[in-house]
Write a protein that holds these residues in place. Structure first.
Motif, short mmCIF file in Angstrom:
data_model
loop_
_atom_site.label_atom_id
_atom_site.label_comp_id
_atom_site.label_asym_id
_atom_site.label_seq_id
_atom_site.Cartn_x
_atom_site.Cartn_y
_atom_site.Cartn_z
N LYS A 1 0.85 -1.25 -0.06
CA LYS A 1 -0.02 0.23 0.11
C LYS A 1 0.70 1.43 -0.09
CE LYS A 1 -3.83 -2.09 -0.05
NZ LYS A 1 -4.96 -1.82 -0.94
N HIS A 2 2.08 1.21 -0.26
CA HIS A 2 2.71 2.36 -0.61
C HIS A 2 2.24 3.40 -1.40
CE1 HIS A 2 6.26 4.95 -1.29
NE2 HIS A 2 7.22 4.12 -0.68
N PRO A 3 2.16 4.70 -0.68
CA PRO A 3 1.39 5.70 -1.53
C PRO A 3 1.96 6.08 -2.75
CG PRO A 3 2.70 6.49 0.26
CD PRO A 3 2.92 5.32 0.64
N ASP A 4 3.11 5.94 -3.17
CA ASP A 4 3.67 6.32 -4.42
C ASP A 4 3.72 5.35 -5.51
OD1 ASP A 4 4.39 8.71 -3.15
OD2 ASP A 4 6.40 7.79 -2.70
N ARG A 5 2.98 4.10 -4.88
CA ARG A 5 3.07 2.96 -6.07
C ARG A 5 1.91 3.32 -7.29
NH1 ARG A 5 -0.95 2.58 -2.38
NH2 ARG A 5 -3.24 1.47 -3.03
N ASP A 6 2.32 2.84 -8.27
CA ASP A 6 1.31 2.87 -9.35
C ASP A 6 0.11 1.79 -9.18
OD1 ASP A 6 2.70 4.70 -11.10
OD2 ASP A 6 3.80 3.07 -11.97
N ARG A 7 -0.89 2.33 -9.75
CA ARG A 7 -2.14 1.34 -9.11
C ARG A 7 -2.67 0.43 -10.58
NH1 ARG A 7 -0.68 4.90 -5.36
NH2 ARG A 7 -2.37 5.27 -3.83
N PHE A 8 -3.06 -0.67 -10.34
CA PHE A 8 -3.45 -1.65 -11.45
C PHE A 8 -4.74 -2.35 -10.97
CE2 PHE A 8 -4.02 -5.91 -13.19
CZ PHE A 8 -4.25 -5.46 -14.50
N VAL A 9 -5.81 -2.28 -11.95
CA VAL A 9 -7.14 -2.73 -11.55
C VAL A 9 -7.44 -3.82 -12.74
CG1 VAL A 9 -9.50 -2.29 -11.27
CG2 VAL A 9 -8.20 -0.71 -10.52
N LEU A 10 -7.57 -4.99 -12.23
CA LEU A 10 -7.91 -6.04 -13.12
C LEU A 10 -9.62 -6.02 -13.14
CD1 LEU A 10 -7.00 -8.42 -14.90
CD2 LEU A 10 -7.56 -9.69 -12.75
N ALA B 1 -7.72 7.63 -10.70
CA ALA B 1 -6.80 8.53 -11.31
C ALA B 1 -7.14 9.90 -11.01
CB ALA B 1 -7.02 8.22 -12.81
N THR B 2 -8.49 10.36 -10.80
CA THR B 2 -8.98 11.68 -10.38
C THR B 2 -8.44 12.00 -9.10
OG1 THR B 2 -10.98 11.23 -11.60
CG2 THR B 2 -10.88 13.06 -10.06
N ALA B 3 -8.30 11.13 -8.06
CA ALA B 3 -7.78 11.31 -6.87
C ALA B 3 -6.30 11.72 -7.00
CB ALA B 3 -8.02 10.13 -5.85
N GLY B 4 -5.64 10.90 -7.87
CA GLY B 4 -4.14 11.31 -8.14
C GLY B 4 -3.98 12.68 -8.59
N LYS B 5 -4.86 13.09 -9.53
CA LYS B 5 -4.96 14.42 -10.09
C LYS B 5 -4.91 15.35 -8.81
CE LYS B 5 -4.29 14.65 -14.65
NZ LYS B 5 -3.34 15.40 -15.37
N ALA C 1 -0.65 13.74 -7.10
CA ALA C 1 0.37 12.54 -6.91
C ALA C 1 0.88 12.01 -8.37
CB ALA C 1 -0.42 11.15 -6.46
N ALA C 2 2.20 11.25 -8.02
CA ALA C 2 2.80 10.98 -9.21
C ALA C 2 2.63 9.52 -9.93
CB ALA C 2 4.44 11.22 -8.87
N TYR C 3 1.67 8.72 -9.11
CA TYR C 3 1.37 7.40 -9.57
C TYR C 3 0.56 7.41 -10.70
CZ TYR C 3 -3.51 8.10 -7.45
OH TYR C 3 -4.53 8.39 -7.04
N HIS C 4 0.69 6.26 -11.69
CA HIS C 4 -0.09 6.13 -12.83
C HIS C 4 -1.06 4.98 -12.55
CE1 HIS C 4 -0.56 7.10 -17.20
NE2 HIS C 4 -0.94 5.86 -17.40
N THR C 5 -2.28 5.15 -13.12
CA THR C 5 -3.41 4.15 -13.06
C THR C 5 -3.48 3.33 -14.26
OG1 THR C 5 -4.43 5.35 -11.27
CG2 THR C 5 -5.86 3.59 -12.15
N TYR C 6 -3.51 2.08 -13.98
CA TYR C 6 -3.71 1.13 -15.12
C TYR C 6 -5.03 0.23 -14.97
CZ TYR C 6 1.23 2.05 -16.90
OH TYR C 6 2.30 2.40 -17.37
N VAL C 7 -5.86 0.13 -15.97
CA VAL C 7 -7.03 -0.81 -15.74
C VAL C 7 -7.02 -1.63 -17.09
CG1 VAL C 7 -8.45 0.96 -16.60
CG2 VAL C 7 -9.61 -0.86 -15.22
N MET C 8 -7.45 -2.95 -16.76
CA MET C 8 -7.77 -3.84 -17.74
C MET C 8 -9.07 -4.52 -17.93
SD MET C 8 -5.99 -7.73 -18.88
CE MET C 8 -4.28 -7.05 -19.01
N THR C 9 -9.83 -4.46 -19.08
CA THR C 9 -10.92 -4.87 -19.19
C THR C 9 -11.12 -6.09 -20.27
OG1 THR C 9 -11.67 -3.34 -21.03
CG2 THR C 9 -11.98 -2.41 -18.72
N GLY C 10 -11.92 -6.65 -20.52
CA GLY C 10 -12.18 -7.59 -21.53
C GLY C 10 -12.89 -6.82 -22.72
N ASP C 11 -13.01 -7.32 -23.98
CA ASP C 11 -13.51 -6.61 -24.86
C ASP C 11 -15.18 -6.93 -24.74
OD1 ASP C 11 -13.18 -9.63 -25.50
OD2 ASP C 11 -12.55 -8.96 -27.69
#
Length: 269
Positions: free
Chosen positions: A55-64, A128-132, A136-146
């Protein structure tokens, strides 16, 4: 050589995922195989993460968002050091924290609970909005299915991301062309995806989602707008008799099929 090592890691993750699904007698192996190259690139090359401090605050975020492919995420997280690899053997067992869908309250490295399709992208946009808002410097990634892109909640979220100029957000669409029970083209065909995302003001990159040389640069891209990667993948990638077969969405191999799949994946290591 950089890509070769990532490819080798992805094959190891595929093999362990196969073993876990076979042992559990359940899983979503087809969509796991299509997504593993992207998960490997994220966790072993791209993401700024801290396995010893999940849960490091500077981590990038990934949502599956396609949470039914949780086993692939668990194997990746374990291999990256978030929890012991031998815990994978408890997948779907009574009292195991490795459930059929990821649980952020139980599994280190899981950002949010997912499973109901169409929820992960809206949550990622909130992150991502919270980061803005907090600079914050973290980047948010999210993966969806088609197939998941048929959900209207995703398109509402896509509009919001453009409105709020979330250039700290990357959406990855696992475009393997199949969903539960049918091909995407035979249900509600949202393809081609690129012009639709571009019409909402997103920057879009199309790649071979099973090719590290294309995956990594796309994941590292930063621009002025929210970024979508349309990753053209193969359902069941890496196992010949599963590839591009809709019945392997959540089918479990029998003993003969399992041994064949193990042989194919082991030969490539």
């Amino acid at each position: 050589m950089q890509w070769k090592e990532l490819e080798r890691t992805a094959r190891q993750i595929r093999l362990r995922d196969l073993e876990a699904v076979y042992a559990a007698g359940a899983g979503h192996i087809g969509g796991e195989m299509s997504a593993i190259d992207i998960l490997t690139a994220l966790y072993f090359h791209v993401l700024k993460i801290y396995p010893d401090d999940a849960k490091h605050p500077d981590r990038d975020r990934f949502v599956l968002s396609k949470g039914h492919t949780a086993c692939a995420l668990y194997v990746t997280l374990a291999k990256r050091g978030f929890f012991p690899e031998d815990e994978i053997s408890t997948f779907l067992q009574p009292h195991s924290r490795l459930n059929g869908h990821p649980n952020c309250n139980k599994v280190p490295g899981v950002e949010t609970n997912t499973g109901p399709l169409g929820h992960g992208l809206p949550v990622a946009i909130g992150i991502a909005t919270a980061g803005k808002l907090s600079s914050a410097a973290y980047h948010t990634y999210v993966m969806t299915g088609d197939g998941e892109m048929q959900e209207g909640s995703n398109w509402e979220a896509i509009m919001a991301a453009s409105q709020f100029q979330l250039n700290n957000l990357t959406l990855i669409i696992d475009h393997n062309r199949f969903q539960q029970g049918a091909a995407l083209a035979d249900t509600n065909n949202v393809a081609p995806l690129r012009p639709k995302l571009e019409a909402f003001g997103w920057e879009v990159t199309e790649i071979n989602g099973n090719d590290m040389a294309e995956i990594v640069p796309a994941l590292q891209h930063r621009g002025a707008r929210p970024h979508c990667i349309v990753a053209h993948t193969n359902k069941g990638h890496g196992i010949s008799f599963m590839q591009d077969r809709v019945d392997w969405h959540h089918k479990v191999p029998n003993k003969e099929q399992y041994e064949l799949a193990v042989a194919e994946l082991s030969e490539a290591l």
